[in-house]
Scaffold this motif. Structure first.
Motif, PDB file in Angstrom:
ATOM      1  N   PHE A 182      55.710  96.493  21.862  1.00 20.17           N
ATOM      2  CA  PHE A 182      54.625  95.661  22.353  1.00 20.17           C
ATOM      3  C   PHE A 182      55.166  94.293  22.742  1.00 20.17           C
ATOM      4  O   PHE A 182      55.052  93.845  23.850  1.00 20.17           O
ATOM      5  CB  PHE A 182      53.567  95.447  21.265  1.00 20.17           C
ATOM      6  N   LYS A 183      55.734  93.645  21.761  1.00 22.32           N
ATOM      7  CA  LYS A 183      56.281  92.323  22.002  1.00 22.32           C
ATOM      8  C   LYS A 183      57.491  92.204  21.093  1.00 22.32           C
ATOM      9  O   LYS A 183      57.430  92.584  19.940  1.00 22.32           O
ATOM     10  CB  LYS A 183      55.300  91.237  21.574  1.00 22.32           C
ATOM     11  N   PHE A 222      38.484 107.499  26.669  1.00 21.38           N
ATOM     12  CA  PHE A 222      39.136 106.929  25.483  1.00 21.38           C
ATOM     13  C   PHE A 222      38.617 105.536  25.134  1.00 21.38           C
ATOM     14  O   PHE A 222      38.336 105.232  23.983  1.00 21.38           O
ATOM     15  CB  PHE A 222      40.652 106.876  25.709  1.00 21.38           C
ATOM     16  N   GLY A 223      38.478 104.694  26.160  1.00 25.68           N
ATOM     17  CA  GLY A 223      38.088 103.309  25.912  1.00 25.68           C
ATOM     18  C   GLY A 223      36.614 103.127  25.584  1.00 25.68           C
ATOM     19  O   GLY A 223      36.194 102.028  25.228  1.00 25.68           O
ATOM     20  N   ASP A 247      45.344  98.595  25.251  1.00 27.92           N
ATOM     21  CA  ASP A 247      44.761  98.077  26.486  1.00 27.92           C
ATOM     22  C   ASP A 247      43.321  98.548  26.639  1.00 27.92           C
ATOM     23  O   ASP A 247      42.483  97.851  27.198  1.00 27.92           O
ATOM     24  CB  ASP A 247      45.609  98.570  27.671  1.00 27.92           C
ATOM     25  N   LEU A 248      43.031  99.742  26.114  1.00 28.57           N
ATOM     26  CA  LEU A 248      41.680 100.290  26.232  1.00 28.57           C
ATOM     27  C   LEU A 248      40.802  99.860  25.062  1.00 28.57           C
ATOM     28  O   LEU A 248      39.754 100.436  24.814  1.00 28.57           O
ATOM     29  CB  LEU A 248      41.738 101.817  26.327  1.00 28.57           C
ATOM     30  N   ASN A 285      42.534  95.900  32.360  1.00 28.97           N
ATOM     31  CA  ASN A 285      43.006  97.242  32.041  1.00 28.97           C
ATOM     32  C   ASN A 285      44.188  97.570  32.926  1.00 28.97           C
ATOM     33  O   ASN A 285      44.345  97.015  33.997  1.00 28.97           O
ATOM     34  CB  ASN A 285      41.896  98.280  32.194  1.00 28.97           C
ATOM     35  N   MET A 286      45.000  98.473  32.413  1.00 33.57           N
ATOM     36  CA  MET A 286      46.297  98.670  33.045  1.00 33.57           C
ATOM     37  C   MET A 286      46.507 100.130  33.420  1.00 33.57           C
ATOM     38  O   MET A 286      46.088 101.037  32.692  1.00 33.57           O
ATOM     39  CB  MET A 286      47.356  98.243  32.020  1.00 33.57           C
ATOM     40  N   PHE A 314      49.695 102.370  33.815  1.00 31.14           N
ATOM     41  CA  PHE A 314      51.104 102.250  33.444  1.00 31.14           C
ATOM     42  C   PHE A 314      51.993 103.012  34.418  1.00 31.14           C
ATOM     43  O   PHE A 314      51.573 103.975  35.050  1.00 31.14           O
ATOM     44  CB  PHE A 314      51.317 102.774  32.029  1.00 31.14           C
ATOM     45  N   ALA A 322      51.010 107.023  31.036  1.00 34.46           N
ATOM     46  CA  ALA A 322      50.610 107.008  29.626  1.00 34.46           C
ATOM     47  C   ALA A 322      49.342 107.818  29.388  1.00 34.46           C
ATOM     48  O   ALA A 322      48.397 107.356  28.764  1.00 34.46           O
ATOM     49  CB  ALA A 322      50.435 105.566  29.131  1.00 34.46           C
ATOM     50  N   ILE A 323      49.341 109.032  29.903  1.00 32.56           N
ATOM     51  CA  ILE A 323      48.207 109.925  29.642  1.00 32.56           C
ATOM     52  C   ILE A 323      48.403 110.528  28.251  1.00 32.56           C
ATOM     53  O   ILE A 323      49.454 111.075  27.959  1.00 32.56           O
ATOM     54  CB  ILE A 323      48.166 111.070  30.689  1.00 32.56           C
ATOM     55  N   PHE A 324      47.396 110.413  27.384  1.00 29.49           N
ATOM     56  CA  PHE A 324      47.541 110.921  26.018  1.00 29.49           C
ATOM     57  C   PHE A 324      47.695 112.440  26.049  1.00 29.49           C
ATOM     58  O   PHE A 324      46.771 113.157  26.451  1.00 29.49           O
ATOM     59  CB  PHE A 324      46.330 110.536  25.164  1.00 29.49           C
ATOM     60  N   PRO A 325      48.862 112.928  25.615  1.00 27.16           N
ATOM     61  CA  PRO A 325      49.128 114.363  25.815  1.00 27.16           C
ATOM     62  C   PRO A 325      48.294 115.255  24.899  1.00 27.16           C
ATOM     63  O   PRO A 325      48.158 116.436  25.165  1.00 27.16           O
ATOM     64  CB  PRO A 325      50.622 114.488  25.501  1.00 27.16           C
ATOM     65  N   HIS A 326      47.761 114.680  23.806  1.00 32.61           N
ATOM     66  CA  HIS A 326      47.024 115.520  22.865  1.00 32.61           C
ATOM     67  C   HIS A 326      45.531 115.568  23.182  1.00 32.61           C
ATOM     68  O   HIS A 326      44.761 116.185  22.453  1.00 32.61           O
ATOM     69  CB  HIS A 326      47.242 115.033  21.437  1.00 32.61           C
ATOM     70  N   SER A 346      54.360 104.994  33.709  1.00 35.29           N
ATOM     71  CA  SER A 346      54.483 106.398  33.298  1.00 35.29           C
ATOM     72  C   SER A 346      53.104 107.048  33.173  1.00 35.29           C
ATOM     73  O   SER A 346      52.994 108.174  32.727  1.00 35.29           O
ATOM     74  CB  SER A 346      55.195 106.474  31.952  1.00 35.29           C
ATOM     75  N   PHE A 357      50.370  92.001  26.540  1.00 36.25           N
ATOM     76  CA  PHE A 357      51.420  92.715  25.814  1.00 36.25           C
ATOM     77  C   PHE A 357      52.600  91.812  25.499  1.00 36.25           C
ATOM     78  O   PHE A 357      53.449  92.154  24.697  1.00 36.25           O
ATOM     79  CB  PHE A 357      51.905  93.929  26.610  1.00 36.25           C
ATOM     80  N   ARG A 363      40.589 106.177  33.879  1.00 36.41           N
ATOM     81  CA  ARG A 363      40.539 105.727  32.495  1.00 36.41           C
ATOM     82  C   ARG A 363      40.450 104.201  32.419  1.00 36.41           C
ATOM     83  O   ARG A 363      39.783 103.646  31.546  1.00 36.41           O
ATOM     84  CB  ARG A 363      41.799 106.217  31.769  1.00 36.41           C
ATOM     85  N   ALA A 364      41.159 103.532  33.329  1.00 37.55           N
ATOM     86  CA  ALA A 364      41.140 102.069  33.309  1.00 37.55           C
ATOM     87  C   ALA A 364      39.859 101.524  33.934  1.00 37.55           C
ATOM     88  O   ALA A 364      39.276 100.555  33.444  1.00 37.55           O
ATOM     89  CB  ALA A 364      42.356 101.541  34.054  1.00 37.55           C
ATOM     90  N   HIS A 398      48.555 117.724  29.736  1.00 37.75           N
ATOM     91  CA  HIS A 398      49.936 118.022  30.135  1.00 37.75           C
ATOM     92  C   HIS A 398      50.026 119.033  31.268  1.00 37.75           C
ATOM     93  O   HIS A 398      51.100 119.306  31.767  1.00 37.75           O
ATOM     94  CB  HIS A 398      50.765 118.460  28.921  1.00 37.75           C
ATOM     95  N   LEU A 416      52.056 104.845  25.673  1.00 34.77           N
ATOM     96  CA  LEU A 416      50.826 105.470  25.176  1.00 34.77           C
ATOM     97  C   LEU A 416      50.124 104.545  24.195  1.00 34.77           C
ATOM     98  O   LEU A 416      48.904 104.389  24.219  1.00 34.77           O
ATOM     99  CB  LEU A 416      51.142 106.792  24.475  1.00 34.77           C
ATOM    100  N   ARG A 442      52.606 119.484  22.586  1.00 32.51           N
ATOM    101  CA  ARG A 442      51.624 118.407  22.594  1.00 32.51           C
ATOM    102  C   ARG A 442      52.160 117.166  23.272  1.00 32.51           C
ATOM    103  O   ARG A 442      51.461 116.476  23.988  1.00 32.51           O
ATOM    104  CB  ARG A 442      51.276 118.035  21.166  1.00 32.51           C
TER     105      ARG A 442
END
Lengths: 321, 269, 362
Positions: free
Chosen positions: A34-35, C100-101, B165-166, C80-81, C83, C87-91, C85, C54, C148-149, C134, B159, B259
């Motif tokens: 994070f930081k 999610f938010g 962020d959310l 909101n960001m 990313f 950053a999609i939650f794989p689970h 990558s 961040f 999502r953002a 995934h 992640l 997962r």
């Protein structure tokens, strides 16, 4: 326990490569943080502290105490806390301790060589000749036997190697020998065979990991440049596998010194090792200071040998590059 | 050609690795008190004998108690250290982590005698199941860290940032994102630590008090030839259980990879 | 329209001895599509992350809607960001990712589901809600990350190189979609990119960053046509540089340019602090033409020799040496039907326009 040889190997491999910062960093993972600031340093310290404190209390302190004890003496039931080198003098002067220590180092060396030499072709086979899908299955097969109770496994080697054992009756049955072989039980040979079995996955997995890391195009490049398959192996594959081989050697060598089960069960009187004596001093003779001295000596010899081994190996690697 | 030679070697080597495991059930079901060939007949008596040995039951209960507590504590300590190592920088990180991992490469007898001296000679504590647990947590923690390091590393740092962020806090991020993703690693760590503790003899022999653990009890039996067939039967049961546990651990590892959206790289654990 | 939303005042960020940001002053307006453009390591991502919360700033202030963000953590900021990558939650499933938010929002379950459906529909993923994360392709992940953002209706959407992982075709399609989406929702977008073309296509304004500082802040056309330094000119598109000597400075500037001769430049073609002496002028390849024999050309025509050429299909790039100059410059020409492609060593004439020149002090 051996299923973790993989992890164990990787780990040690990384610590061996400690002077190369890059490898170490990649070992500890990405630093997507994070930081990065002082607050995070504090968080990290706070998070690691329970584990660290546990290790200090149950590892560092006891090791220090053992070291301290080695300079004290036991007089029947009373512990004499005055500083003396008496135990060390005794350990060095009594030929029994010397014999046991040298035998331990010698046997551990033998176990290491036999185990690693036997293991290398397997690691090579799985890495280079098994299809990627099947690799996990092979590693699984290799690790399964090591989840059998350690004691029972060692005991079964006694059954296999004994005078009327499985091996001898098999050999006689096949007409290969007339009399049972006697040089395979109750001596150092039996210890070597049994431990070579016990440490097989510890030796295979680190070598496998280092072989897996080799970029296959390097081997094609060597062949493209006119090397034969054998020469390619000697000039490319083997040198690149050295870190794994080194890790394997250390991972087999170090714990072997600390084993007293195998020597007791299959070693006979001439197969006993220093760990047996340490155990006897602590549990039978109630001479903790002398036991501590022997433990310190065993630890120091192992450390010195391991460091010399790593040093020589580094020098070898440097001279090549 | 070379490949076939290697293949033959590999099969012979596997035979060498499996020799004791294959012999075990043969003698466990063999109708003879002597552990030797030729086999004389089939019996399940040795298994019944196990059922009628209360001392063994006590030892098994002790061992399971020790293994469960050790696995939980080692995994908790492993989570702390692995998380700290993969997520944060702190002073002397390499030294600290190296020290924590030290029991991996320390001869077990050294760990055993040093703990024994501290507990008995210095602190004058009685040896109980808890002294064995203390030692087993020490040796299981590095294994747990090794497994969990991998699990934490597989998580993309973005992640966690995305969750914050959310609108999630640090703690709820850990609960909603990090924890579910490392769960398979935690389960593997528990299973492996449990198995290590259950089978550990060298240290347990030094640290057990009045109640022996299962390996210590087995060690005692090995001196009595008449008890050996029962030991073989016990060994057979342990092998079957270990293999079941191993398959379970492997199942969780694969599910974890799926997962995390990663491909199986073929590495076991 | 131009109401300030984000104000950065003298923002600095140090990592140990490394200065990642060296005093950034910047105002980003409501409803603006703003880009941070620069080579890797220039501090653009760090700047974005200080806005997101961040990264703490080492100095200066970050204000959003006139509120100082100094002690506001990332999860409390109206940003909101998306990313790099994704950053999609794989689970989690696609719908769980998008929603999610909303966990802590006051909405009922039905309202939440409706919001998720609406967000998915906005990014063209109707009916994908129950899919496993995934199982998505790169472009779909990108859309999920956007949905999502945006579902949280942030004041600012931060995009960290969101298109760099996509292949060329998909990237071009997503550029257009992102631009349309921004117009549609009217939220301020801040895009971090190293791709100058992407920044030019999508942005209202662009800040070009080098080495932790903003080198130039301008709209795309100004940035391209009137870069304020050689570094910026070089980073954005192709620019020829010719040595020049400034002979007089006034409302207009007169300079003698190697190969082009004496030129007169007006107000927007030079910096205010221009001085007499040595300098360089920049000229874009497409602002010059290789003349055919029948062409008359304009006021400025210079003889030249073709040193090399590269045929691109739609265009041909010529390296030519101007008469009376030592320097080779690049000229790009559309390959029109009646226009022959010249070969190496051919003599030709080059037409150019003095208004296309930009003067850079040495």
């Amino acid at each position: 326990m051996c299923i973790l040889g993989f992890q164990k190997g990787t780990r040690l491999h990384l610590s061996l490569a400690r002077n190369s910062r890059k490898i170490w960093v990649s070992g500890l993972g990405k630093r997507s943080v994070f930081k990065i600031n002082n607050r995070d340093q504090l968080r990290g310290m706070a998070l690691v502290s329970p584990t660290l404190i546990y290790a200090i209390l149950l590892l560092a302190v006891p090791l220090a105490v053992i070291f301290l004890f080695s300079f004290w003496t036991q007089d029947y039931l009373t512990l004499d806390r005055s500083f003396t080198l008496k135990n060390y003098r005794e350990a060095f002067s009594d030929p029994l301790y010397r014999t046991l220590l040298f035998r331990s180092l010698w046997v551990a060396g033998g176990v290491t060589v036999v185990t690693v030499v036997l293991a290398f072709p397997i690691a090579y086979f799985v890495s280079f000749h098994v299809t990627p899908k099947r690799k996990s299955l092979w590693l699984f097969l290799i690790t399964i036997p090591f989840w059998t109770s350690y004691l029972i496994r060692v005991f079964l080697w006694k059954v296999i190697l004994g005078y009327n054992g499985v091996l001898n009756s098999g050999l006689i049955g096949l007409g290969l020998v007339d009399e049972p072989l006697t040089f395979i039980l109750y001596n150092a040979n039996a210890v070597v065979i049994t431990l070579a079995h016990a440490f097989a996955p510890f030796a295979i997995l680190p070598i496998f990991v280092s072989l897996e890391k080799i970029d296959r195009s390097l081997i094609e490049a060597a062949q493209d440049l006119g090397e034969s398959k054998y020469q390619t192996f000697r000039r490319v594959t083997l040198p690149l596998a050295v870190p794994g081989i080194v890790a394997s050697c250390l991972i087999v060598f170090i714990p072997t010194i600390g084993d007293y089960v195998t020597p007791r069960l299959v070693g006979g009187p001439n197969g006993l090792m220093i760990a047996n004596m340490i155990q006897v001093q602590f549990l039978k003779l109630n001479n903790a200071p002398l036991g501590a001295t022997l433990a310190v000596l065993a630890m120091v010899s192992v450390t010195v040998i391991a460091l010399v081994f790593i040093f020589l190996n580094r020098k070898y690697l440097r001279s090549r590059s | 050609m070379k490949s076939r030679g290697l293949m033959i070697y590999a099969v012979v080597y596997l035979l060498f690795l499996y020799a004791p495991v294959l012999l075990l059930p043969m003698f466990a079901f063999n109708d003879s008190t002597i552990i030797a060939f030729p086999l004389t007949g089939f019996t399940t008596d040795w298994f019944s004998e196990l059922r009628n040995t209360p001392a063994l039951h006590t030892a098994v209960k002790n061992s399971v108690f020790i293994a469960v507590i050790s696995a939980v504590l080692a995994t908790l300590l492993g989570i702390c250290a692995a998380r700290a190592a993969t997520k944060f920088d702190f002073p002397a990180k390499r030294g600290v982590m190296g020290f924590i991992m030290l029991p991996l490469v320390l001869p077990e007898i050294i760990v055993a005698v040093s703990l024994l001296v501290v507990m008995v000679q210095v602190l004058n504590l009685p040896l109980t199941n808890w002294s064995v647990i203390a030692a087993h947590v020490l040796i299981c923690t590095p294994f747990s860290i090794a497994i969990l390091n991998g699990a934490f590393q597989n998580i993309d740092g973005a992640l966690e940032e995305a969750a914050m962020d959310l609108g999630e806090t640090r703690w709820s991020t850990f609960r909603l994102v990090t924890f579910p993703l490392v769960m398979p690693g935690i389960i593997s760590s528990l299973l492996i630590s449990f198995t290590i503790s259950l089978d550990e003899f060298i240290i347990a022999f030094f640290m057990t008090g009045a109640n022996p653990t299962m390996p210590v009890y087995i060690w005692g039996l090995l001196r009595f030839p008449s008890k050996l067939p029962a030991v073989m039967a016990l060994g057979t049961i342990l092998v079957v259980l270990s293999i079941a546990l191993l398959i379970l651990a492997e199942f969780f590892r694969r599910r974890g990879l799926r997962r995390a959206g990663l491909k199986d790289t073929g590495g076991f654990l | 329209m131009t109401k300030p939303l984000i104000q950065l005042k003298n923002v600095t960020k140090n990592y140990g001895d490394v200065q990642a940001l060296r005093g950034i002053d910047l105002t980003i307006n409501e409803g603006e599509f703003f880009s941070l453009l620069g080579p890797s390591g220039c501090g653009k991502t760090t700047l974005l992350r200080t806005i997101a919360g961040f990264e703490d700033v080492s100095g200066g202030t970050v204000m959003i809607s006139d509120k100082d963000m100094a002690n506001v953590p990332a999860n409390k900021r109206p940003t909101n960001m998306v990313f790099q990558s994704y950053a999609i939650f794989p689970h989690l499933s696609v719908a769980e990712n998008v929603g999610f938010g909303l966990r802590k929002s006051q909405m009922s379950k039905v309202e939440k589901n409706a919001a998720v459906d609406q967000a998915l529909s906005m990014v063209g993923l109707d009916g994908y809600g129950s899919r496993a994360a995934h199982a998505l392709s790169g472009g779909q992940r990108q859309r999920v990350a956007l949905a999502r953002a945006l579902i949280l209706k942030p004041k600012v959407l931060l995009l960290d190189e969101p298109l760099s992982a996509l292949d060329k075709k998909l990237r071009e399609q997503m550029q257009a979609e992102l631009r349309n989406l921004q117009r549609q929702v009217g939220i301020t977008f801040i895009l971090v990119t190293h791709d100058q073309e992407e920044a030019l296509i999508m942005s209202d304004r662009i800040a070009v960053m080098f080495d932790g500082e903003i080198a130039q802040l301008a709209d795309p056309q100004t940035l391209y046509r009137r870069p304020n330094s050689r570094q910026v000119a070089d980073f954005i598109g192709v620019m020829n540089f010719l040595p020049a000597t400034v002979t007089s400075v006034g409302d207009t500037v007169t300079a003698h340019v190697d190969g082009l001769g004496a030129v007169s430049l007006s107000g927007d073609q030079f910096a205010k602090d221009v001085q007499t002496g040595t300098a360089h002028v920049g000229i874009r390849p497409e602002t010059m033409s290789i003349l055919q024999e029948s062409d008359t050309g304009g006021a400025n025509v210079t003889a030249a020799v073709v040193e090399d050429r590269a045929y691109y299909g739609d265009m041909t790039y010529y390296d030519v040496r101007l008469d009376g100059g030592d320097h080779i410059i690049t000229i790009s020409m559309k390959n029109l039907v009646d226009r022959a492609v010249l070969e190496r060593g051919e003599k030709t004439r080059v037409a150019w326009n003095a208004r296309a020149l930009v003067l850079f002090n040495d």
